[in-house]
Write a protein that holds these residues in place. Structure first.
Motif, PDB file in Angstrom:
ATOM      1  N   ARG A   3       0.810  -1.229   0.000  1.00 59.81           N
ATOM      2  CA  ARG A   3       0.000   0.000   0.000  1.00 59.81           C
ATOM      3  C   ARG A   3       0.835   1.267   0.000  1.00 59.81           C
ATOM      4  O   ARG A   3       0.275   2.368   0.056  1.00 59.81           O
ATOM      5  N   MET A   4       2.137   1.169  -0.035  1.00 60.37           N
ATOM      6  CA  MET A   4       2.967   2.360   0.000  1.00 60.37           C
ATOM      7  C   MET A   4       2.702   3.293  -1.186  1.00 60.37           C
ATOM      8  O   MET A   4       2.615   4.521  -0.999  1.00 60.37           O
ATOM      9  N   SER A 100       0.190  -0.144  -7.489  1.00 54.86           N
ATOM     10  CA  SER A 100       0.760   0.898  -8.348  1.00 54.86           C
ATOM     11  C   SER A 100      -0.295   1.453  -9.295  1.00 54.86           C
ATOM     12  O   SER A 100      -0.352   2.666  -9.541  1.00 54.86           O
ATOM     13  N   LEU A 101      -1.133   0.580  -9.830  1.00 56.22           N
ATOM     14  CA  LEU A 101      -2.230   1.056 -10.681  1.00 56.22           C
ATOM     15  C   LEU A 101      -3.228   1.875  -9.869  1.00 56.22           C
ATOM     16  O   LEU A 101      -3.780   2.871 -10.356  1.00 56.22           O
ATOM     17  N   GLY A 102      -3.452   1.476  -8.610  1.00 63.08           N
ATOM     18  CA  GLY A 102      -4.318   2.263  -7.741  1.00 63.08           C
ATOM     19  C   GLY A 102      -3.759   3.654  -7.493  1.00 63.08           C
ATOM     20  O   GLY A 102      -4.490   4.650  -7.534  1.00 63.08           O
ATOM     21  N   ALA A 103      -2.449   3.737  -7.278  1.00 65.49           N
ATOM     22  CA  ALA A 103      -1.811   5.039  -7.071  1.00 65.49           C
ATOM     23  C   ALA A 103      -1.911   5.895  -8.334  1.00 65.49           C
ATOM     24  O   ALA A 103      -2.135   7.115  -8.256  1.00 65.49           O
ATOM     25  N   ALA A 285       2.503   3.066 -15.512  1.00 63.47           N
ATOM     26  CA  ALA A 285       1.256   3.776 -15.199  1.00 63.47           C
ATOM     27  C   ALA A 285       1.516   4.963 -14.279  1.00 63.47           C
ATOM     28  O   ALA A 285       0.960   6.053 -14.474  1.00 63.47           O
ATOM     29  N   ILE A 286       2.367   4.753 -13.266  1.00 66.93           N
ATOM     30  CA  ILE A 286       2.667   5.850 -12.341  1.00 66.93           C
ATOM     31  C   ILE A 286       3.412   6.973 -13.052  1.00 66.93           C
ATOM     32  O   ILE A 286       3.115   8.164 -12.862  1.00 66.93           O
ATOM     33  N   VAL A 287       4.374   6.615 -13.917  1.00 58.73           N
ATOM     34  CA  VAL A 287       5.122   7.635 -14.672  1.00 58.73           C
ATOM     35  C   VAL A 287       4.171   8.426 -15.564  1.00 58.73           C
ATOM     36  O   VAL A 287       4.231   9.662 -15.627  1.00 58.73           O
TER      37      VAL A 287
END
Length: 517
Positions: A3-4, A100-103, A285-287
């Motif tokens: 969850r970080m 990561s997709l959630g973030a 995705a995050i980038v």
């Protein structure tokens, strides 16, 4: 750590929300929300339709400890943004199988221009989005609570009732049964009576593309979200149905003059679909989300910086009024400025009451208007124009005017004179029907001076107007001044008329100025 990524994204949202919090109230609905924390009175539009009962209840509880409605609502928005970011991230991670997709979904949603502009405000949007995200995770109580905070999402939220319908229905009953004891049935019908008169193309842009910014931001994002929809449609179909129903509601009942704000609840679906397109590459995705967020902040910054660093034009106008207008002044407020007029400490009246003061010559009369004015002695308060302001909030509250209405400029409609209208660029006046009659106060003037105009979008090249024994031709896109001997009543006849597509009125020419000299 598990969850970080979601925790870091949520922290960034909270920091951004704190940094871009407004210095004063901006939109009229915010003023009404603040007044509702002190006196919940939906019949008198405290708050505006459709009532927002749970949002007001939460705000009143928090205000019991804070004792200042503006600060209370700002604190509530910050808390809601943080909680909503976490819940959105968890819901997206559950649907897509990756934190990561959630973030990435959190970053795209909360750093979109629409959320950057509206989420930090003292209104219900941030709390509503947070509860919608909670309903994605758990349904039940949270589905009903989301409707209690944002009643306009009710048709779309029914999608989430399928898992725990009894719990959701019980929550709704607990919230709304006490609320309906406060209001007459007409309040509900008024909340749905929002004729917009906008073309389908403009509505599509307003409610689909504009929340995500200019074309260079919105088009790539919507394309990626469409790809994500194709890839994950079996998993996210309830979310798609929710967004589609809410968009339909916005097209039917949303007020385009409110900018993109009505469609914000549906944006959570697009943000999750954007992240879904990178299911095989979560870090990419995050980038991609950060790249979009950076562009979005740059795009929305002209609005965010103005709002953060300076009082809004309506706030400055009311402050100036309190300092400079005589104590006995009456403020004639248009619909947009009416809630602000309540903060002025003057007697206020609606723009429909202008005619009532035509013969009350001992009362200092002023018009508080959302828009510019070129009238003599007008005080104009404005923020600079920007593409982000126009797309996110239309032009509402960007320019505000306080206009003196001395006896020489007062009159009373006896028929054929419509309400005041005003635009941010200085257009102001009242449309006339084909036959109009005006009564003038007796002030000993010898001459009447009129300014008549025909907008550039009028359906004829010119109109011939007969008034006071004088005939004048008013070309399209121009104004014409005419003076003649004083007489009352004043009768104005137009050679041509047309029917407004927006509201069905019969129109001929605009009365831009009337003054007795």
């Amino acid at each position: 750590m598990k969850r970080m990524p979601i925790a870091i994204a949520a922290l960034a949202v909270v920091v951004m929300t704190l940094f871009t919090r407004p210095r004063t109230f901006w939109q009229g609905e915010e003023v009404r929300f603040a007044q509702a924390l002190l006196t919940f009175d939906p019949v008198h539009r405290q708050p505006e339709p459709p009532g927002y009962p749970l949002y007001v209840a939460i705000g009143r509880l928090l205000n019991f400890f804070v004792h200042e409605p503006f600060t209370t609502l700002l604190v509530l928005s910050v808390i809601a943004c943080g909680a909503g970011a976490v819940l959105t991230g968890l819901a997206a991670a559950e649907l897509l199988g990756s934190d990561s997709l959630g973030a990435a979904a959190v970053i795209v949603l909360y750093f979109s221009p629409a959320m950057l502009v509206f989420a930090p405000l003292p209104n219900a949007e941030a709390a509503g989005v947070a509860l919608i995200a909670a309903a994605l995770l758990w349904s039940g109580v949270f589905a009903g609570a989301a409707i209690g905070v944002l009643p306009q999402v009710a048709p779309a939220m029914l999608v989430f009732f399928r898992r725990r319908p009894r719990t959701a229905a019980a929550t709704l009953a607990l919230i709304f049964i006490p609320f309906f004891e406060w209001i007459p049935p007409s309040y509900v019908t008024k909340s749905l009576a929002l004729p917009h008169g906008f073309a389908v193309k403009e509505l599509l842009l307003r409610f689909v593309a504009h929340p995500w910014g200019a074309k260079w931001l919105s088009v790539p994002l919507l394309i990626v979200a469409a790809i994500g929809c194709v890839m994950t449609i079996r998993r996210v179909w309830p979310l798609l149905v929710f967004a589609a129903i809410h968009l339909i509601v916005c097209f039917g009942f949303g007020d385009p003059l409110a900018g993109v704000e009505p469609v914000i609840p549906a944006m959570i679906a697009v943000a999750i679909l954007f992240a879904a397109a990178f299911s095989r590459w979560p870090r990419v995705a995050i980038v991609a989300a950060i790249a979009y967020a950076a562009g979005s902040v740059v795009y929305a910054w002209p609005v965010l910086e103005l709002r953060r660093a300076s009082p809004s034009p309506p706030a400055r106008a009311m402050r100036d009024a309190r300092q400079s207008l005589p104590p006995r002044a009456v403020l004639i407020c248009d619909d947009a400025m009416e809630p602000w007029g309540r903060l002025s400490r003057f007697n206020i009246a609606s723009s429909a009451d202008f005619d009532r003061y035509a013969d009350v010559l001992d009362v200092p009369l002023y018009l508080a208007a959302d828009g510019n004015s070129h009238a003599p002695g007008a005080h104009v308060f404005s923020w600079p124009a920007s593409d982000a302001y126009g797309k996110m909030a239309t032009e509402r509250y960007r320019v505000v005017s306080i206009v003196p209405l001395p006896p020489a400029m007062r009159y009373r409609s006896m028929g054929g004179v419509y309400a005041f209208e005003r635009t941010a660029d200085g257009g102001e006046g009242r449309w006339l029907a084909g036959e109009a009659t005006i009564a003038l106060p007796r002030i000993g003037a010898r001459v009447i001076h009129l300014r008549l105009g025909l907008p550039v979008d009028a359906p004829f090249d010119q109109n011939v107007i007969t008034v006071g024994g004088t005939t004048v031709t008013v070309p399209r896109g121009r104004s014409v001044d005419v003076s003649f001997a004083s007489a009352s009543p004043l009768r104005i006849h137009a050679a041509q008329t047309f029917t407004s597509r927006r509201d069905g009125r019969t129109l001929s020419v605009q009365l831009l100025l009337l003054e007795q000299r």
